[in-house]
Scaffold this motif. Structure first.
Motif, mmCIF file in Angstrom:
data_model
loop_
_atom_site.group_PDB
_atom_site.id
_atom_site.type_symbol
_atom_site.label_atom_id
_atom_site.label_comp_id
_atom_site.label_asym_id
_atom_site.label_seq_id
_atom_site.Cartn_x
_atom_site.Cartn_y
_atom_site.Cartn_z
ATOM 1 N N GLU A 57 0.810 -1.216 0.000
ATOM 2 C CA GLU A 57 0.000 0.000 0.000
ATOM 3 C C GLU A 57 0.846 1.271 0.000
ATOM 4 O OE1 GLU A 57 -0.264 -1.723 4.290
ATOM 5 O OE2 GLU A 57 -0.005 -2.434 2.236
ATOM 6 N N GLU A 58 2.155 1.159 0.292
ATOM 7 C CA GLU A 58 3.090 2.276 0.262
ATOM 8 C C GLU A 58 2.489 3.516 0.922
ATOM 9 O OE1 GLU A 58 5.671 3.877 -0.009
ATOM 10 O OE2 GLU A 58 7.151 2.520 -0.810
ATOM 11 N N LEU A 59 3.149 4.640 0.721
ATOM 12 C CA LEU A 59 2.671 5.876 1.314
ATOM 13 C C LEU A 59 1.497 6.421 0.499
ATOM 14 C CD1 LEU A 59 6.078 7.608 2.115
ATOM 15 C CD2 LEU A 59 4.618 6.312 3.678
ATOM 16 N N THR A 64 2.090 14.463 1.574
ATOM 17 C CA THR A 64 2.843 15.641 1.141
ATOM 18 C C THR A 64 2.764 16.712 2.216
ATOM 19 O OG1 THR A 64 0.960 16.736 0.076
ATOM 20 C CG2 THR A 64 2.253 15.185 -1.275
ATOM 21 N N TYR A 65 3.717 17.626 2.161
ATOM 22 C CA TYR A 65 3.735 18.719 3.133
ATOM 23 C C TYR A 65 2.528 19.633 2.942
ATOM 24 C CZ TYR A 65 5.790 22.448 6.024
ATOM 25 O OH TYR A 65 6.042 23.381 7.000
ATOM 26 N N ARG A 81 -3.597 11.583 11.214
ATOM 27 C CA ARG A 81 -3.070 10.297 11.694
ATOM 28 C C ARG A 81 -3.169 9.222 10.612
ATOM 29 N NH1 ARG A 81 -6.034 10.585 17.632
ATOM 30 N NH2 ARG A 81 -4.466 11.921 18.641
ATOM 31 N N ARG A 82 -4.267 9.219 9.872
ATOM 32 C CA ARG A 82 -4.456 8.178 8.853
ATOM 33 C C ARG A 82 -3.385 8.247 7.779
ATOM 34 N NH1 ARG A 82 -6.168 7.402 3.862
ATOM 35 N NH2 ARG A 82 -6.643 9.604 3.506
ATOM 36 N N ILE A 83 -3.112 9.450 7.309
ATOM 37 C CA ILE A 83 -2.183 9.596 6.188
ATOM 38 C C ILE A 83 -0.731 9.510 6.637
ATOM 39 C CG2 ILE A 83 -1.364 11.170 4.382
ATOM 40 C CD1 ILE A 83 -4.226 12.299 4.254
ATOM 41 N N PHE A 84 -0.405 10.146 7.755
ATOM 42 C CA PHE A 84 1.000 10.345 8.094
ATOM 43 C C PHE A 84 1.517 9.457 9.228
ATOM 44 C CE2 PHE A 84 -0.580 14.308 6.253
ATOM 45 C CZ PHE A 84 0.335 14.496 5.220
ATOM 46 N N LEU A 381 9.401 6.822 7.250
ATOM 47 C CA LEU A 381 8.661 5.737 7.890
ATOM 48 C C LEU A 381 7.320 6.193 8.451
ATOM 49 C CD1 LEU A 381 11.532 3.919 9.842
ATOM 50 C CD2 LEU A 381 10.363 3.151 7.775
ATOM 51 N N GLY A 382 7.078 7.498 8.451
ATOM 52 C CA GLY A 382 5.848 7.996 9.056
ATOM 53 C C GLY A 382 6.042 8.236 10.545
ATOM 54 N N GLY A 383 4.937 8.300 11.264
ATOM 55 C CA GLY A 383 4.977 8.662 12.675
ATOM 56 C C GLY A 383 4.317 10.008 12.883
#
Length: 734
Positions: A57-59, A64-65, A81-84, A381-383
């Motif tokens: 599913e990748e990013l 995006t900023y 939270r869902r996206i990032f 990696l997100g977070g």
């Protein structure tokens, strides 16, 4: 000078946990020795061994900023939270362990395990008799186990980690403990049995494989773990390593190994009237050499000691650039071990193409910027996005380049590495900055790690003092770089002039943002960056002094309830910034007593439940070990603007005690050695690595030296009297 005996790691077995084990490392491999003697477990890790595979599913395409700014301004926490944040919950990419060995056939019962830091050799004994010696050869991926002839019949077995095979259901985890290894579903390992060798080769992903092999030669056992791009090459390289080790023999390998460590420990040393602080410093320097080898991957959160509990390592063993990597590599320069620390700078330099790609794809800018939570390839990696994707964290990485120049005086490094890295970072930040109503430059959104966690309140009114301090540092240092290189333009000075001053409250000191002060205890002193580690505020300046005092006093007033291990080292640095040696000593002792495992590993929380903070977990990371070593050094030596001060934060209890250090590194590569004897005599010796002039604050004189020149006792017959006056003024300042 070798480390004092009280700095060695001494344990009584059986050692029940991997994070209490005897830690061996050579920057290529890491090994943990633990468990019962009759079934001794040896956990094996390879520097840079990652499962790089990314989920299908990748990013999200909205990763995006611009989207982050939109959601932050809306206050849409759920979508943010869902996206990032969600990507961080996925198990991969992740650091992974290589496997473990079991040594069977040794006598049962309790035993004494010790690690001699001077030689990096581990000893396992019963009733005063040494049964096993073990070491990891410096410079090659080989471990050696040496037994007496009476135990030549022991057996050594090799086991693969429980990576699973795709049939197990994925186990949910959290950011600290992201679940079991079984969810990784790696292909079955290939058994290796050739010429007396045993072990396995493991495909990890399309880019990575490794082999873990061992061989028994009478009473000596060799093992190796080698990473390569495919199974065939990893197997071949591992077999060659074992054959070469066997041909050389254990004793010759041991002598080479000991010579390496003797040279390493000869580069700097210290002797303090406090064994706890000596132990903190020497163990951190051991972890540095054991975990960071030129030409290999730099230390992530756990260095070369990946978790061996059938789970993914805490926080996936990643690279956190909002504090952890910076603190991990903060003390090595003053400790005079630039080769080990430059590993991280070389790594960042190698990631410049990825940093440029991420700046374009995520921020939509030119220049370069890395994600603040990343895998070994620099991938996001997100977070919590207000910190894991904060662009100003890149400036903190820039500081690490400038510090290398500042403390080595290497003008070629300044020209070819520092200036390009700063300029590329500034190119990204320039495009993000916008002109506010008052004409000052502000970021679209702003935060202060890790204030208010990931709630809507974490988006602070731009600019937070964290962001602002780093932006001031970026542009101000670019001015200094251009001056040092002889091509001042005035452009960066004009850019800094467009930034607002730091936000200050008269009662609480540095604020979080222009309209918010810190109102609760918190682990990350991000709002105080201007004091430490950026050193923008100077205590000798009366205006700065009031800000520093108010900031530190307010943090003390709020208490340590929400602190973690690194907070105590950071507070020690803040106390040192105002020459409060007693306060620094107090915080360092609190850290040593409550946050260290028996083997010296930093376990983050108050796992003993002793009441110093509210976190009672024990995830292992290394950054605080190095941060407290940095604080110990700053108690002994201050080096700013070519002004050198010895014992700038001397605790009151040390005033009449012997203190000494050898070859601590100051600005422009100046090596400082100092000794105060029990009868109050002082000696100070300086050796220049570069031509230069330095002002010695303690003796109130300038010294000018050429590269390679050494000069002791610079200021003649009045030297001792000046020292005594200086000690009276500064030594007991609280």
């Amino acid at each position: 000078m070798l480390p004092p005996k009280h700095c060695n790691i001494n344990l009584t077995g059986p050692i029940p946990r991997w994070d209490e084990a005897i830690p061996l490392g050579n920057g290529i491999l890491g090994s943990l020795f633990w468990g019962p003697m009759e079934h001794l477990r040896i956990s094996v890790d390879i520097a840079g061994l990652w499962l790089r595979r990314r989920p299908q599913e990748e990013l999200d395409k909205e990763f995006t900023y611009a989207k982050l700014v939109e959601l932050a301004r809306k206050g849409d926490v759920a979508e943010t939270r869902r996206i990032f944040d969600t990507p961080y919950a996925r198990p991969t990419p992740t650091k992974i362990p290589a496997g473990h060995l079991f040594l069977d056939g040794l006598p049962q019962g309790s035993y004494q395990a010790s690690l001699d830091l001077g030689t990096a050799v581990a000893f396992f004994s019963q009733k005063g008799t040494t049964i096993l010696r073990a070491f990891l050869c410096m410079g090659r991926p080989v471990g050696v186990l040496m037994l007496p002839e009476t135990y030549r019949d022991v057996t050594l077995t090799v086991e693969r980690p429980s990576f699973g095979n795709g049939t197990q259901a994925a186990e949910a985890g959290n950011s600290v403990s992201p679940g079991s290894l079984q969810q990784l579903a790696l292909p079955d390992a290939i058994p290796e049995t050739e010429d007396g060798m045993i072990g396995f080769s493991q495909k990890v992903d399309d880019r990575t494989a490794y082999s873990l092999l061992c061989k028994k030669c009478g009473a000596t056992l060799y093992y190796t773990a080698v990473q390569a791009e495919n199974v065939e090459k990893a197997s071949q390289l591992a077999k060659l390593e074992l054959c070469a080790a066997e041909d050389m023999g254990a004793e010759k390998l041991l002598q080479q190994h000991k010579r390496w460590w003797q040279q390493y420990w000869g580069k700097s040393s210290l002797q303090l009237p406090d064994e706890t602080l000596e132990q903190l410093w020497y163990r951190a320097n051991y972890f540095l050499a054991a975990g960071s080898e030129p030409g290999n991957a730099p230390m992530p959160l756990q260095g070369v000691w990946c978790a061996d509990d059938d789970r993914l390592p805490p926080w996936k063993g990643d690279y956190h650039n909002d504090l952890n990597t910076q603190f991990t590599y903060c003390h090595y320069l003053t400790a005079n071990h630039p080769e080990q620390g430059k590993v991280f700078l070389d790594y960042l330099w190698s990631l410049r193409p990825q940093a440029a790609k991420f700046a374009r794809a995520f921020y939509g800018t030119a220049g370069e910027c890395l994600p603040s939570v990343m895998d070994i390839d620099g991938g996001a990696l997100g977070g919590w996005p207000m910190y894991s994707l904060s662009p100003t964290n890149q400036i903190w990485l820039c500081q690490m380049f400038y510090e290398y120049y500042r403390l080595t005086g290497d003008k070629e490094f300044l020209r070819t590495r520092v200036e390009p890295y700063f300029t590329a970072t500034a190119a990204c930040l320039e495009e993000l900055l916008q002109e506010g109503p008052d004409g000052k430059l502000v970021l679209p959104v702003s935060s202060s790690p890790e204030i208010h966690d990931d709630e809507a309140a974490s988006w602070l009114t731009p600019n937070s003092n964290y962001d602002l301090a780093l932006l001031h540092y970026l542009f101000h240092t670019l001015v200094e770089i251009e001056y040092q290189l002889g091509n001042p333009r005035g452009y960066w000075h004009a850019m800094e002039a467009k930034l607002a001053p730091l936000s200050v409250d008269t009662e609480t000191g540095l604020m979080l943002s222009p309209n918010e002060t810190l109102q609760e205890t918190h682990r990350h002193f991000s709002h105080a960056m201007a004091i430490e580690p950026l050193c923008m505020l100077r205590y000798e300046n009366p205006q700065d002094r009031s800000v520093i005092d108010a900031t530190v006093d307010h943090l003390v007033h709020l208490g340590s309830g929400q602190w973690v291990g690194f907070s105590f080292g950071w507070m020690a640095l803040l106390q040192i910034a105002r020459s409060n040696g007693n306060g620094a000593l107090y915080e360092l002792h609190r850290f040593a007593e409550h946050f260290l495992s028996r083997n010296g590993f930093h376990l983050n929380g108050d796992y003993k439940n002793s009441g110093v903070c509210d976190f009672h977990y024990r995830p292992f990371t290394l950054e605080a070990d190095f941060l407290v070593a940095h604080a110990v050094q700053k108690m002994l030596l201050r080096s700013e603007k070519n002004h050198i001060e010895v014992l700038p934060a001397c605790p009151q209890g040390w005033k009449n005690e012997p203190v000494a250090f050898q070859n601590l590194r100051a600005e422009n590569g100046l090596l400082i050695s100092y000794q105060r004897t029990a009868d109050g005599r002082h000696s100070l010796t300086v050796k220049a690595a570069q031509d230069g002039s330095w002002y010695l604050c303690n003796t109130h004189c300038w010294v000018t030296l050429q590269a390679g020149q050494t000069q002791p006792d610079q200021c003649g017959p009045h030297h001792e009297g000046i020292w005594l006056y200086w000690e009276y003024v500064h030594g007991g300042n609280v």
